[in-house]
Design a protein around this motif. Structure first.
Motif, PDB file in Angstrom:
ATOM      1  N   LYS A  63       3.860  -3.174  -5.331  1.00 47.02           N
ATOM      2  CA  LYS A  63       4.012  -3.267  -4.170  1.00 47.02           C
ATOM      3  C   LYS A  63       3.823  -4.640  -3.351  1.00 47.02           C
TER       4      LYS A  63
ATOM      5  N   GLU B 252       7.361  -6.272  -3.846  1.00 43.39           N
ATOM      6  CA  GLU B 252       8.481  -5.735  -3.101  1.00 43.39           C
ATOM      7  C   GLU B 252       8.026  -6.362  -1.692  1.00 43.39           C
ATOM      8  N   ASN B 253       6.954  -6.599  -1.177  1.00 40.30           N
ATOM      9  CA  ASN B 253       6.664  -7.093   0.201  1.00 40.30           C
ATOM     10  C   ASN B 253       7.043  -8.461   0.476  1.00 40.30           C
TER      11      ASN B 253
END
Ligand code: TMP
Length: 209
Positions: free
Chosen positions: A113, A116-117
């Motif tokens: 995550k 991804e950010n």
């Protein structure tokens, strides 16, 4: 006018860079406007960053490494890739954001995550139209790299076999999750056979868009 964005991925020693040059030559031969680039180091600033954090014997903190790949990418996207696409060029990059998912995610163990950010910030959401993953057994790749000892020029080349196994598995997982964007190419074959499949995959995508 909008160009096409193609990325090449693979573990070190997969032979993707040779294939990239072959593909660019074929496309140029058929009159296409092609820009070849790479990450890290596709821009002048990126080349300085690459030397500073990759081609160094310094101990680099994994978080610093993740953010420096992202910094290189932000510069690359804004200064080179987007302008070339706006001019209608076919941009082919030797590695892009999937390398961060595979190397810093699976290789170094960063949370997906978070990756991804960071990637969304660095790329502003720019995704490749097509990604070719040159798949080779990690042992064969390591053998190739040892054979070409001169290739051992950055910190990543010194990782153990298990690291490349994790990286390869990660690429295969991304390929399975995004079959419309990814194409897995068996890179354990002869150069000409791989080049023919590469050209076919790219031509098919270019004819579609
Ligand atoms: P290369 O340009 O010789 O392929 O070396 C680049 C190295 O950096 C290679 O080992 C893959 C690694 N890498 C990452 O770990 N994360 C990234 O996001 C990128 C673009 C490359």
């Amino acid at each position: 006018m909008k160009g096409s964005f193609i990325t090449f991925e693979g573990i070190d020693g997969s032979g993707k860079t040779t294939q990239l040059e072959r593909l660019a030559e074929s496309l140029r031969h058929s009159g296409r406007d092609v820009l070849i680039t790479c990450e890290p180091g596709g821009t002048p600033l990126g080349r300085e960053l690459r030397k500073a954090f990759l081609e160094t014997k310094q101990d680099v903190e994994p978080l610093a490494e993740l953010l420096l790949f992202a910094a290189d990418r932000a510069q690359h996207v804004q200064h080179l890739i987007r302008p070339a696409l706006a001019e209608g060029k076919i941009v082919i990059s030797d590695r892009y954001a999937d390398a961060t998912t595979a190397y810093q995610g699976a290789g170094r163990g960063f949370d997906l995550k978070l990756i991804e950010n960071v990637t969304a910030i660095a790329t502003g959401g720019l995704k490749p139209d097509l990604t070719l993953f040159f798949d080779i057994e990690p042992q064969a790749a390591v053998d190739r790299m040892e054979f070409r000892a001169a290739h051992k020029k950055n910190r990543m080349d010194l990782e153990p076999l298990e690291f490349y196994e994790r990286v390869r598995d990660a690429y295969l997982r991304i390929a399975a999750a995004e079959p419309e964007r990814f194409r897995v190419i068996d890179a354990g074959r002869g150069i000409d056979e791989i080049a023919a499949e590469t050209l076919e995959a790219v031509t098919e995508m270019l004819d579609r868009v």
